[in-house]
Write an enzyme that holds these catalytic residues in place. Structure first.
Site, PDB file in Angstrom:
ATOM      1  N   ILE A 105       0.837  -1.201   0.000  1.00 44.85           N
ATOM      2  CA  ILE A 105       0.000   0.000   0.000  1.00 44.85           C
ATOM      3  C   ILE A 105       0.870   1.249   0.000  1.00 44.85           C
ATOM      4  CG2 ILE A 105      -1.627   1.338   1.404  1.00 44.85           C
ATOM      5  CD1 ILE A 105      -2.861  -1.370   2.240  1.00 44.85           C
ATOM      6  N   TYR A 149      -0.892  -8.544  15.962  1.00 41.26           N
ATOM      7  CA  TYR A 149      -0.889  -7.600  14.851  1.00 41.26           C
ATOM      8  C   TYR A 149      -2.033  -6.589  15.007  1.00 41.26           C
ATOM      9  CZ  TYR A 149      -1.315  -5.718  10.134  1.00 41.26           C
ATOM     10  OH  TYR A 149      -1.411  -4.866   9.058  1.00 41.26           O
ATOM     11  N   LYS A 176      -1.707  -2.479  15.711  1.00 43.52           N
ATOM     12  CA  LYS A 176      -2.280  -1.453  14.829  1.00 43.52           C
ATOM     13  C   LYS A 176      -3.292  -0.605  15.583  1.00 43.52           C
ATOM     14  CE  LYS A 176      -1.460  -1.010  11.015  1.00 43.52           C
ATOM     15  NZ  LYS A 176      -0.382  -0.210  10.347  1.00 43.52           N
TER      16      LYS A 176
END
Length: 319
Positions: A32, A181, A185
């Site tokens: 991204i 994870y 985030k």
């Protein structure tokens, strides 16, 4: 009036011009981050790729110049897992001001065993939250020198179903890759929102916006060799998934809008329009857990204590 109804209507394929501005994209050499850089290059801005790997950064720059003729792009070495290196990274930008930083770089979710950074922090939490926290502190003088700079933090839809364990932020007791994870985030997103509150409290010209890319798959991403190559077979197999998710080129759209759209305001959350998974970027209501300012303050304190960077003191006007 809602900022999601900017005038003229936002066109993801024709962003407004940003000539003369300078943007840093962490992890801008792949995924991204590459597409964020490509779309920002198309605005006429100077884009700096933050990358751990000089060879990958060079390949990305060659690709960017082939996709955007005349692209103004360069790279700096950036390793968010090495806190002591981040001051040098900020100095190597060698610019009088920075108009935006996109905190995009991250650890790939490929079911890894628990690992630690050079500083002894769990790798995902250390990279996503602590690395970006410390980098922001080093960049704040450059951001404050711009007339209206933005810090854009790229979170994850995977964080929406998570809650932080404030007594185990580094997953010492409970390490499960997907959960760790998502929580790392989520911590990063708390940081982005808390940063904006603190910037507002000292009347800083810098604003902080949080975004997420929705569901973004390599198999739905257009080829950008050698950065990314998609085969015809992968494209056909992924076609049904396109009803629910999208490619990484589209996953870049919320971050690009957060950088370039004058109607975007600090403290907002932006993501894809359809179920938060795909489509054009729109403003979302801040998720319920992210609205808890007491948790955000604890996450901020952890960032300060574990990095040794007192970000408050880098904000002009702070007393």
């Amino acid at each position: 009036m809602s900022s999601s109804s900017s005038t003229p209507p936002w066109d993801v394929r024709r962003p407004p011009r940003a000539d003369g501005r300078v943007f840093l994209v962490t992890g801008g050499n792949a995924g991204i981050g590459y597409f964020i850089a490509e779309q920002l290059c198309a605005s006429g801005a100077t884009v700096v790729l933050g990358s751990r790997d000089p060879a990958k950064a060079e390949a990305a720059m060659v690709c960017l110049r082939s996709q955007v003729p005349g692209a103004r792009v360069r790279a700096v070495r950036l390793d968010l897992a090495d806190l002591s290196s981040l001051g040098t990274t900020a100095e190597s930008l060698a610019v009088p001001r920075l108009d935006a930083v996109v905190h995009n770089a991250g650890v790939a979710l490929d079911d890894p065993p628990r690992r630690e950074t050079r500083d002894g922090h769990e790798l995902m939490f250390g990279t996503h939250h602590l690395g970006h926290f410390a980098l922001t502190g080093h960049l704040m003088p450059l951001l404050s020198a711009a007339p209206a700079a933005r810090v854009v933090t790229v979170g994850s839809f995977a964080a929406k179903s998570e809650r932080l364990d404030l007594d185990d932020l580094q997953s010492l007791r409970d390490y499960r890759p997907k959960r760790t994870y998502g929580r790392s985030k989520l911590a990063q997103m708390y940081f982005g929102l808390e940063l904006d509150r603190r910037l507002r409290s000292v009347h800083s010209p810098v604003t902080s916006v949080v975004v997420h890319p929705g569901g973004a798959l390599d198999s739905l991403t257009p080829s950008r060799p050698p950065v990314h190559v998609r085969t015809a077979g992968e494209r056909l197999r992924a076609a049904p998934a396109a009803l629910l998710v999208q490619g990484k080129h589209a996953g870049a759209w919320p971050a690009v809008r957060a950088v370039l759209d004058p109607a975007v305001s600090g403290g907002q959350l932006w993501g894809p329009q359809l179920f938060g998974l795909r489509g054009v970027p729109r403003q979302e209501a801040v998720w319920s857990q992210l609205a808890d300012t007491s948790v955000a303050a604890r996450v901020w304190e952890a960032g300060r204590d574990l990095t040794g960077v007192d970000l408050d003191t880098t904000v002009p006007g702070h007393r």
